[in-house]
Design a protein around this motif. Sequence first.
Motif, short mmCIF file in Angstrom:
data_model
loop_
_atom_site.label_atom_id
_atom_site.label_comp_id
_atom_site.label_asym_id
_atom_site.label_seq_id
_atom_site.Cartn_x
_atom_site.Cartn_y
_atom_site.Cartn_z
N ALA A 4 0.78 -1.11 0.09
CA ALA A 4 -0.16 -0.06 0.00
C ALA A 4 0.88 1.43 0.09
N PRO A 69 -6.71 2.34 6.62
CA PRO A 69 -6.90 2.58 4.91
C PRO A 69 -7.07 4.19 4.68
N ARG A 70 -7.80 4.92 5.75
CA ARG A 70 -8.18 6.24 5.30
C ARG A 70 -6.95 7.07 5.05
N CYS A 72 -4.44 6.25 3.27
CA CYS A 72 -3.70 5.54 2.02
C CYS A 72 -4.23 6.44 0.78
N SER A 74 -4.42 5.81 -3.43
CA SER A 74 -4.52 4.69 -4.16
C SER A 74 -2.94 4.04 -4.28
N GLY A 123 -7.64 8.77 -3.40
CA GLY A 123 -7.44 7.87 -2.55
C GLY A 123 -8.86 6.85 -2.33
N PRO A 124 -8.89 5.74 -2.01
CA PRO A 124 -9.57 4.62 -1.80
C PRO A 124 -10.82 5.30 -0.72
N CYS A 125 -10.60 6.19 0.13
CA CYS A 125 -11.48 6.53 1.21
C CYS A 125 -11.74 8.08 0.83
N SER A 198 -8.21 0.13 -4.56
CA SER A 198 -8.51 -0.25 -3.40
C SER A 198 -7.41 0.03 -2.60
N PRO A 199 -7.22 0.12 -1.17
CA PRO A 199 -6.16 0.56 -0.33
C PRO A 199 -5.00 -0.37 -0.62
#
Length: 340
Positions: A4, A69-70, A72, A74, A123-125, A198-199
């Motif tokens: 990641a 994940p937040r 991260c 991409s 970013g994923p989130c 995804s993260p």
Amino acid sequence: MKLATLKHGGRDGTLVVVSRDLARCQAVPEIAKTLQQVLDNWDEVAAGLELVYAMLNGGHARHAIAFEPRQCHSPLPRAYQWADGSAYINHVELVRKARGAELPPEFHVDPLMYQGGSDSFVGPCDPVLACDEAWGIDFEAEVAAVTGDIPIGATPEQCAQQIRLLMLVNDVSLRNLIPAELAKGFGFLQSKPASAFSPVAVTPDELGLAWKDAKLHLPLEVELNGRPFGKPNAGMDMTFNFGQLIAHVAKTRELEAGSIVGSGTVSNKQGGLFGSSVANGGVGYCCIAELRMYETIEEGKPKTPFMNFGDRVRIEMRDGDGTSIFGAIDQTIERYRPAA
């Protein structure tokens, strides 16, 4: 192995190795600072990354931190190439059937593909930003492969051997801008804003028996505003596998390490609108447009609206034990406001 990119450390972020359960991660600046550096030097650095991965999974990593994940990007915050296919002919057939058009026979042997913008991913989130709800904001849940270096004219088998990583995708589409663009005969541009991934990016060996024939044979789960919207199996009804998709790109050009090739919207053949939704026992959809196609075919017109500001989409894939493989893409639609 799972990798990641955290948001700190400059435009291309900081590479981290992530534990199998997505609980912990560790930066590896002595091996590589960014994911692109890993892809550029895969044969030299992969073994060292695998060692860190084993230590994380065994609880022996000395500098591990909690994985969030937040925080991260991409996995690749930007890439040399992003080419997205349409490997699920069911999706293409529905699009054409909804407007009364037949599917040309060559679509079964020659994949559709467009080249998207890759200078910046979301970013994923992070929120999906748009200026106007009237643009017809839609998500498209997909799988994508990240490649090593691939020469011109490589065969599908050769291309499959160069798949380094797999990710999930939200390929955002602005549906109401698409018809005018395609009518010009020159493809997508304004109707395809930045995509999100995804993260975590995952090596194919992590997928076990679910990775077969260059396809990922697991359900892709989609929630819209907290409710199940889709869970089609990404390995079913995939007319072109990733080796074939990548070879399509490589017919006339080299692919540099770090190129991303997408599957297109995952779609399974179903029995029509009233049996296809998750609520009715079907596998649902990976984009709103597909539901609207069924509505048009069976009821004469679409009823389900595209996304509005405040709507939320979540895209995730789990293994046979129910554990998240890539982490979730979890995004809200927000109005774009220029900086003051």
